[in-house]
Motif scaffolding. Structure first.
Motif, PDB file in Angstrom:
ATOM      1  N   ALA A  66       0.840  -1.197   0.000  1.00 13.63           N
ATOM      2  CA  ALA A  66       0.000   0.000   0.000  1.00 13.63           C
ATOM      3  C   ALA A  66       0.876   1.248   0.000  1.00 13.63           C
ATOM      4  O   ALA A  66       2.019   1.219   0.465  1.00 13.63           O
ATOM      5  CB  ALA A  66      -0.891  -0.004   1.238  1.00 13.63           C
ATOM      6  N   HIS A  67       0.339   2.335  -0.528  1.00 14.99           N
ATOM      7  CA  HIS A  67       0.987   3.648  -0.428  1.00 14.99           C
ATOM      8  C   HIS A  67       0.008   4.588   0.265  1.00 14.99           C
ATOM      9  O   HIS A  67      -1.163   4.617  -0.072  1.00 14.99           O
ATOM     10  CB  HIS A  67       1.355   4.166  -1.811  1.00 14.99           C
ATOM     11  N   SER A  68       0.505   5.375   1.216  1.00 15.34           N
ATOM     12  CA  SER A  68      -0.370   6.260   1.978  1.00 15.34           C
ATOM     13  C   SER A  68      -0.911   7.390   1.108  1.00 15.34           C
ATOM     14  O   SER A  68      -0.329   7.744   0.082  1.00 15.34           O
ATOM     15  CB  SER A  68       0.410   6.866   3.142  1.00 15.34           C
ATOM     16  N   MET A 106       5.000   5.218   3.195  1.00 11.25           N
ATOM     17  CA  MET A 106       4.520   6.519   3.645  1.00 11.25           C
ATOM     18  C   MET A 106       5.588   7.601   3.481  1.00 11.25           C
ATOM     19  O   MET A 106       6.761   7.366   3.765  1.00 11.25           O
ATOM     20  CB  MET A 106       4.168   6.382   5.121  1.00 11.25           C
ATOM     21  N   HIS A 107       5.167   8.791   3.032  1.00 13.85           N
ATOM     22  CA  HIS A 107       6.094   9.926   3.006  1.00 13.85           C
ATOM     23  C   HIS A 107       6.169  10.464   4.435  1.00 13.85           C
ATOM     24  O   HIS A 107       5.124  10.661   5.062  1.00 13.85           O
ATOM     25  CB  HIS A 107       5.589  11.021   2.073  1.00 13.85           C
ATOM     26  N   PRO A 108       7.379  10.725   4.950  1.00  7.30           N
ATOM     27  CA  PRO A 108       7.478  11.139   6.354  1.00  7.30           C
ATOM     28  C   PRO A 108       6.639  12.377   6.688  1.00  7.30           C
ATOM     29  O   PRO A 108       6.044  12.451   7.756  1.00  7.30           O
ATOM     30  CB  PRO A 108       8.972  11.423   6.527  1.00  7.30           C
ATOM     31  N   PHE A 143       8.978   4.105   5.551  1.00 10.58           N
ATOM     32  CA  PHE A 143       9.151   5.530   5.280  1.00 10.58           C
ATOM     33  C   PHE A 143       9.961   5.722   4.009  1.00 10.58           C
ATOM     34  O   PHE A 143      11.046   5.166   3.863  1.00 10.58           O
ATOM     35  CB  PHE A 143       9.815   6.220   6.471  1.00 10.58           C
ATOM     36  N   GLU A 144       9.391   6.531   3.107  1.00 10.85           N
ATOM     37  CA  GLU A 144      10.007   6.706   1.788  1.00 10.85           C
ATOM     38  C   GLU A 144      10.975   7.884   1.781  1.00 10.85           C
ATOM     39  O   GLU A 144      10.676   8.945   2.323  1.00 10.85           O
ATOM     40  CB  GLU A 144       8.891   6.926   0.750  1.00 10.85           C
ATOM     41  N   THR A 145      12.113   7.684   1.125  1.00  8.38           N
ATOM     42  CA  THR A 145      13.066   8.780   0.948  1.00  8.38           C
ATOM     43  C   THR A 145      12.443   9.820   0.017  1.00  8.38           C
ATOM     44  O   THR A 145      11.726   9.471  -0.922  1.00  8.38           O
ATOM     45  CB  THR A 145      14.380   8.278   0.317  1.00  8.38           C
ATOM     46  N   CYS A 214      11.611  -0.789  -3.164  1.00 11.17           N
ATOM     47  CA  CYS A 214      12.448   0.114  -3.972  1.00 11.17           C
ATOM     48  C   CYS A 214      11.568   0.674  -5.072  1.00 11.17           C
ATOM     49  O   CYS A 214      11.122  -0.081  -5.945  1.00 11.17           O
ATOM     50  CB  CYS A 214      13.605  -0.635  -4.640  1.00 11.17           C
ATOM     51  N   HIS A 215      11.284   1.959  -5.020  1.00  7.56           N
ATOM     52  CA  HIS A 215      10.572   2.581  -6.133  1.00  7.56           C
ATOM     53  C   HIS A 215      11.591   2.834  -7.235  1.00  7.56           C
ATOM     54  O   HIS A 215      12.506   3.630  -7.057  1.00  7.56           O
ATOM     55  CB  HIS A 215       9.929   3.896  -5.693  1.00  7.56           C
ATOM     56  N   LEU A 216      11.437   2.125  -8.338  1.00 12.31           N
ATOM     57  CA  LEU A 216      12.381   2.276  -9.445  1.00 12.31           C
ATOM     58  C   LEU A 216      11.777   3.219 -10.482  1.00 12.31           C
ATOM     59  O   LEU A 216      10.919   2.828 -11.271  1.00 12.31           O
ATOM     60  CB  LEU A 216      12.721   0.916 -10.058  1.00 12.31           C
TER      61      LEU A 216
END
Ligand SMILES: [Zn+2]
Ligand SMILES: [Zn+2]
Length: 286
Positions: A66-68, A106-108, A143-145, A214-216
Motif C-alpha cells: 500500500a501507499h499512503s 509513507m512519506h514522512p 518511510f520513503e526517501t 524500492c521505487h524504481l
C-alpha cells in the motif's frame, strides 16, 4: 526481487491486481482508498475476502503493498491537519490489515519551515496517536526517501534513520527507497562508488534488510535539484545500469521493486507499464 507497478483501485481492489497482471507485473502498489479525499472509506468483509482470494490465485502478482494518501502530513503546523492525518493513517492501516497487506509506504511529512527536528518530533507524536487508534496491526510502515522540496522530511538517510530510531517502540518501521527521489536529493547513484556508499550507509544507519520497497523511477530532473519528476526507465537522467545494479543487489533481497512512472501509451499503443516492466525484468534476469 519482484517487479511491480502502481495500479488503480477505481474499479475495486481486485481490479488493481488484474491491471498488474495485464502489464506482466509480479507485484502491485495501491492507494487503499481514494488518494486525495478525506472521506471515510469502509471496506466490507466481502470485498476484503474477494481481494485476498484474488491475490492468492493470481498467476503473476505475488505481493501487494500500500501507499499512503498524499494528504497525510503528521508534521504539519496545522493542528486540524495533524488530527485528520492521524485519523486517516489509522483508517488506512486498518484497511491494510483487513486486506492482508503488510507493507504501507509513507512519506514522512513536510515541516513547512520550522525545521526538521520539530517536524520529526511531530511525526513521532502522530505515530503514537495512530497506534492508540489501531493497536498492533502487523502492518510495517516503510518511510520513503524524498527529494526534499517544500520542507519535506526524509531527503537524507540521517532523517529517515532518526524517524526509525524514535518510532522503534511505537510501530514496526521500515524503509522505501525511491531512485528518482534519491537522485533529486543529491545522491548520485549514477556513480558506482556513490551507490556503494549509499547502500553501506543505509546498512550502518538503518539496516539494509529494512528496505522493503524500492521505487524504481527514472528522473526527468537533474541531480540535486530537489525536484521529484518521474520518467520512464532509460529515458531520464538515471543510467539504466543503476536499475540493473539494484535489481541484482542481493543485499536488497527483502525489497520489492515498484515502478511509479507516468501512465502513458507508446505511439504503437503499448502501455509504458508493460514496456518498463519488460525492461526491468530483462535487466534483472539478463
Ligand atoms: Zn511515494
Ligand atoms: Zn516513490
Amino acid at each position: 526481487m519482484l517487479i511491480g507497478i502502481h495500479t488503480s483501485i477505481s474499479g475495486g481492489y481486485s481490479a488493481a491486481i488484474e491491471e498488474g497482471e495485464g502489464a506482466g507485473a509480479e507485484a502491485v502498489q495501491i492507494f487503499v482508498r481514494q488518494n486525495l479525499s478525506w472521506n471515510r472509506k469502509v471496506v466490507t468483509e466481502e470485498e476484503a475476502e474477494d481481494f485476498r482470494r484474488r491475490l492468492e490465485t493470481s498467476v503473476s502478482v505475488k505481493k501487494v503493498v500500500a501507499h499512503s494518501s498524499y494528504l497525510i502530513n503528521l508534521a504539519s503546523d496545522n493542528r486540524t491537519t495533524v488530527k485528520r492525518s492521524v485519523s486517516l493513517m489509522a483508517e488506512e492501516l486498518l484497511i491494510c490489515k483487513s486486506l492482508g497487506i503488510d507493507i504501507y509506504v509513507m512519506h514522512p511529512g513536510s515541516h513547512k519551515g520550522y525545521g526538521v527536528e520539530v517536524g520529526i518530533q511531530k511525526i513521532i507524536d502522530g505515530l503514537k496517536n495512530v497506534r492508540d487508534k489501531t493497536g498492533d496491526t502487523d502492518v510495517r510502515v516503510a518511510f520513503e526517501t524524498t527529494a526534499g522540496s517544500g520542507g519535506q522530511i526524509g531527503s537524507t538517510l540521517d532523517e529517515i534513520a532518526e524517524i526509525l530510531t524514535k518510532s522503534d517502540k511505537i510501530i514496526n518501521a521500515a524503509v522505501c527507497i525511491d531512485t528518482a527521489h534519491l537522485f533529486g536529493a543529491g545522491y548520485n547513484i549514477n556513480d558506482n562508488t556513490e551507490y556503494e556508499r549509499l547502500i553501506r550507509e543505509i546498512d550502518s544507519k538503518i539496516g539494509v534488510g529494512k528496505v522493503l520497497v524500492c521505487h524504481l523511477n527514472d528522473s526527468k530532473a537533474e541531480l540535486a535539484t530537489r525536484k521529484d519528476r518521474h520518467e520512464h526507465i532509460g529515458k531520464g537522467k538515471i543510467d539504466i545500469s543503476v536499475f540493473r545494479t539494484i535489481l541484482k543487489d542481493l543485499r536488497l533481497g527483502n525489497a520489492i521493486a515498484i515502478l511509479e512512472t507516468p501512465k502513458e501509451m507508446r505511439e504503437d499503443g503499448i502501455s509504458y507499464d508493460s514496456i518498463n516492466i519488460e525492461l526491468l525484468k530483462s535487466l534483472r534476469d539478463g
